[in-house]
Design a protein around this motif. Structure first.
Motif, short mmCIF file in Angstrom:
data_model
loop_
_atom_site.label_atom_id
_atom_site.label_comp_id
_atom_site.label_asym_id
_atom_site.label_seq_id
_atom_site.Cartn_x
_atom_site.Cartn_y
_atom_site.Cartn_z
N ILE A 46 0.82 -1.21 0.00
CA ILE A 46 0.00 0.00 0.00
C ILE A 46 0.85 1.26 0.00
CG2 ILE A 46 -1.68 1.32 1.37
CD1 ILE A 46 -2.80 -1.48 2.25
N TYR A 93 -6.91 -3.15 -1.23
CA TYR A 93 -5.81 -4.11 -1.08
C TYR A 93 -6.30 -5.54 -1.32
CZ TYR A 93 -2.21 -6.99 1.10
OH TYR A 93 -1.26 -7.97 1.35
N GLY A 216 -4.77 -4.98 5.56
CA GLY A 216 -4.62 -3.67 4.96
C GLY A 216 -4.84 -2.55 5.96
#
Length: 406
Positions: A46, A93, A216
């Protein structure tokens, strides 16, 4: 709000009788929910996406003094990837991980963003049910990585939120019932059409993608631990729950990182959608039925995520509920700023944890039960900004841009 005068906030609190001992490991207490490798992989991915920037950790010293607490830290997710909510680091994600698993090999996010596999991804469909923010994240992720998204919303989702999701090219389906009905409709259509559900809740045989979503969310906690001032050890985290993925991710991350020194997790829900509170009370996952017509629409969930619950049942110090009035008051408090506090835009679902903290801190019995005092250092996850600007202005009395300009 010229005078800071909290309304009567009838919060209900239950101290968790199943809380694991400080010395017990996460894997022993709640195996297979989240793990350090999963958090690390998600954060690495990310943080490499275009547009990634850490969101602000704001200090609300004026409010802390007013509530006779040590410090309040507010993680402001209103700027996350331009989507206005923390969900961007979860749903998108999970879309990426699904496409990587589907395509195989060494497919990277950069490859997908560049359109290298567009001839294959354009025929892949992901879908989810949402109260708003998770669906926007999935739709955004689908557009970013090159696949199709079908998003299911229920009758309580505002038109503004529907339009915000549709802006990312998603096919929208509205279900004339509550959130849990939209989850079931989404799963049934996915089975029939060969789509992949990207959900933040779990059920029998469906666990791995919600685990990706929770991993995530760990990006936020990576940032928090880097942003906290030196020697500011947290004593509490007040955090709102829908199906439970967010508080489970936060609790699991802190358990792994801080172990026996981890802060007390207080899970906050609307009184009209209190499935975690009722589950703790009953000692097992317990569904809440009906319209679930809370103003905090992003938290209007009647059933806990079973996987998240296995962790929250062991990691949460307490569960509490608050009325809708508490959320509105918290929104206005943030917008006004107490003393020299920054003026912050917080959405009605995103301020659930802060609403719970205010309600508890001004009530002598609740304060005592939750071990709050002038030395307490509390983290709040402000999980959304004004994701419906029209509704925000109606509730706060000012437009989001007016609050930020002030």
């Amino acid at each position: 709000m010229t005078e800071w005068k909290p309304p009567r906030l009838a919060a209900h609190i239950i101290i968790n009788r199943h809380l694991s001992p400080a010395e017990e490991s996460l894997e022993s207490a709640a195996p297979g929910v989240v793990d350090a490798d999963g958090f690390h992989r998600a954060a690495t991915e990310i943080k490499a996406w275009p547009g990634y920037q850490p969101t602000a950790l704001r200090q609300l010293d004026g409010l802390a003094a007013r509530l006779k607490l040590g410090r309040i830290f507010y993680k402001d997710e209103s700027t996350r990837f331009g989507l206005g909510a923390f969900k961007a680091v979860g749903g998108a994600y999970a879309v990426l991980r699904h496409l990587q698993d589907k395509l195989g090999g060494s497919v990277t996010a950069s490859d997908l963003i560049a359109g290298k596999y567009r001839d294959r991804t354009k025929d892949i469909t992901v879908c989810t049910a949402t109260d708003g923010n998770h669906g926007k994240s999935v739709a955004w992720g689908a557009r970013l990585f090159g696949c199709r998204a079908v998003i299911y919303i229920h009758q309580g989702v505002s038109v503004g939120r529907e339009q915000a999701i549709a802006a990312y090219g998603a096919d929208m389906r509205r279900i004339p019932d509550n959130y849990d009905a939209s989850v079931r409709a989404c799963a049934a259509d996915a089975e029939r059409n060969g789509w992949q559900v990207i959900s933040d809740t779990t059920w029998d045989g469906y666990r791995e993608i919600p685990r990706h979503v929770m991993h995530g969310y760990g990006v936020m906690m990576d940032e928090v631990l880097e942003q906290l001032p030196p020697r500011e050890d947290l004593t509490h985290v007040f955090i709102q729950a829908g199906v439970g993925g967010l508080p489970a991710a936060v609790a699991g991350y802190l358990w792994l990182e801080q172990d026996a020194l981890r802060p007390k997790i207080v899970v906050v829900e609307p009184e009209k959608a209190d499935c975690h509170y009722q589950s703790s009370k009953a000692g097992k996952p317990t569904a809440v039925t009906g319209k679930l017509d809370t103003l905090m629409a992003g938290l209007a969930c009647g059933e806990v995520s079973p996987l998240a619950w296995t962790l929250l049942d062991k990691a949460s110090f307490a569960f509490m509920t608050v009325p809708d009035d508490a959320a509105v008051f918290a929104m206005k408090t943030l917008a006004e700023g107490i003393g020299n506090d920054p003026k912050v835009v917080g959405g009605e679902a995103g301020v659930g944890g802060l609403a719970g903290l205010i309600a508890a801190a001004i009530d002598a019995e609740a304060r005592k039960a939750l071990l709050l005092d002038e030395h307490s250092k509390i983290l709040i996850i402000g999980s959304e900004g004004a994701t419906d600007p029209v509704l925000y202005a109606q509730l706060v009395g000012r437009k989001p841009e007016e609050v930020l300009a002030a």
